[in-house]
Design a protein around this motif. Structure first.
Motif, short mmCIF file in Angstrom:
data_model
loop_
_atom_site.label_atom_id
_atom_site.label_comp_id
_atom_site.label_asym_id
_atom_site.label_seq_id
_atom_site.Cartn_x
_atom_site.Cartn_y
_atom_site.Cartn_z
N THR A 188 0.82 -1.22 0.00
CA THR A 188 0.00 0.00 0.00
C THR A 188 0.85 1.26 0.00
OG1 THR A 188 -1.76 -1.17 1.20
CG2 THR A 188 -1.81 1.27 1.22
N PHE A 189 1.87 1.29 0.89
CA PHE A 189 2.65 2.52 1.08
C PHE A 189 3.98 2.53 0.33
CE2 PHE A 189 0.12 1.97 5.00
CZ PHE A 189 -0.63 3.14 4.96
N ASN A 196 8.21 5.54 6.98
CA ASN A 196 7.80 6.77 7.66
C ASN A 196 6.59 6.58 8.56
OD1 ASN A 196 9.81 8.32 6.41
ND2 ASN A 196 8.54 8.64 4.59
N GLN A 197 6.05 5.36 8.59
CA GLN A 197 4.89 5.07 9.43
C GLN A 197 5.34 4.75 10.86
OE1 GLN A 197 1.61 5.19 8.52
NE2 GLN A 197 2.24 5.96 6.51
N ILE A 198 4.92 5.57 11.81
CA ILE A 198 5.27 5.32 13.22
C ILE A 198 4.67 4.00 13.70
CG2 ILE A 198 5.04 6.21 15.57
CD1 ILE A 198 5.03 9.00 14.45
#
Length: 256
Positions: A188-189, A196-198
């Motif tokens: 997805t990302f 960058n997803q915490i």
């Protein structure tokens, strides 16, 4: 929930066994101290049977004490154990071959009790004194018999194996589940967006903590199985035993 429940029982039993074995060692030290005191006060300094019966009985009592600990360490019949006893001064040349293999501490106590009985029959000790020392020897033997007994203290092997299997299955399921979830996030990302997803980094930390905690709780049984080694968490036998050896030497010293 089932895995956590079973693992909690396993950890509780492991800690209880560890505590019981350390308690037995404390009782052994107490019995050794009582034996040294009664030998020093009730056994005569001289005898027609033995040149120095008080020192001899004290040495044999300390020999049985050290042999009981060596049995728990797996060195009661080994050459390493023999050298250790000789360096401590509780084993004289020729005595090692006379001790019974697998039950050397009982043999040392047998020598001590036999000498007490002979002095009693020879009129060198009163009946009450001889009985008291023999009772202490019997109590000592009961505590020294086998502190690492597998007959009534070790956890059942099927139970331990089941706990290990459930823990590993739990770790595998959690790791596989998170791997599938993270692969969906990656799709997805993308690599840049995912890094960058915490939440992604928090999930890694949580998975690591989850797996390590379960495996550490299971491994606790191995770390607590034998408290008679040389680790910092084990019984400080060398320090405690040194005090008992000093007491034995003091009680066996001839005083006018």
């Amino acid at each position: 929930f089932l895995i956590a429940f079973i693992l909690a029982g396993y950890v509780g039993s492991s800690v209880a066994t560890w505590k019981e074995r350390r308690t037995d060692y404390a009782s052994l030290c107490g019995n050794t101290r009582n034996l040294m005191l009664n030998i020093g006060t009730l056994v005569p300094e001289t005898s027609k049977i033995c040149e120095d019966p008080r020192a001899t009985c004290s040495r044999w009592g300390l020999l049985a004490y050290e042999l009981a600990v060596l049995k728990s360490r797996g060195h009661m019949d080994s050459l390493q154990g023999k050298q250790y006893l000789e360096e401590y001064g509780v084993l004289l040349p020729g005595e090692w071959e006379l001790l019974a293999n697998g039950d050397r501490h009982s043999a040392a106590l047998y020598w001590c009790q036999t000498l007490i009985n002979k002095m009693n029959l020879n009129g060198e000790m009163t009946d009450n004194s001889a009985i008291k020392v023999c009772e202490d020897i019997s109590s000592f033997r009961a505590k020294a018999n086998d502190m690492m007994s597998s007959l009534n203290r070790d956890l059942p092997f099927p139970y331990v194996a089941l706990c290990g299997m459930l823990v590993k299955v739990n770790v595998f399921i959690m790791s596989s589940w998170k791997a599938v979830q993270w692969s969906a996030w990656l799709k997805t990302f993308g690599y840049g967006g995912l890094s960058n997803q915490i939440r992604f980094w928090a999930e890694i930390f949580l998975l690591f903590a989850w797996n390590v905690s379960y495996m550490a709780l299971y491994d606790l049984g191995y770390f607590l199985d034998n408290p008679f080694g040389n680790r910092r968490i084990d019984v400080a036998h060398e320090i405690i035993g040194l005090g008992l050896h000093k007491l034995g030497a003091y009680c066996s010293t001839k005083r006018g």
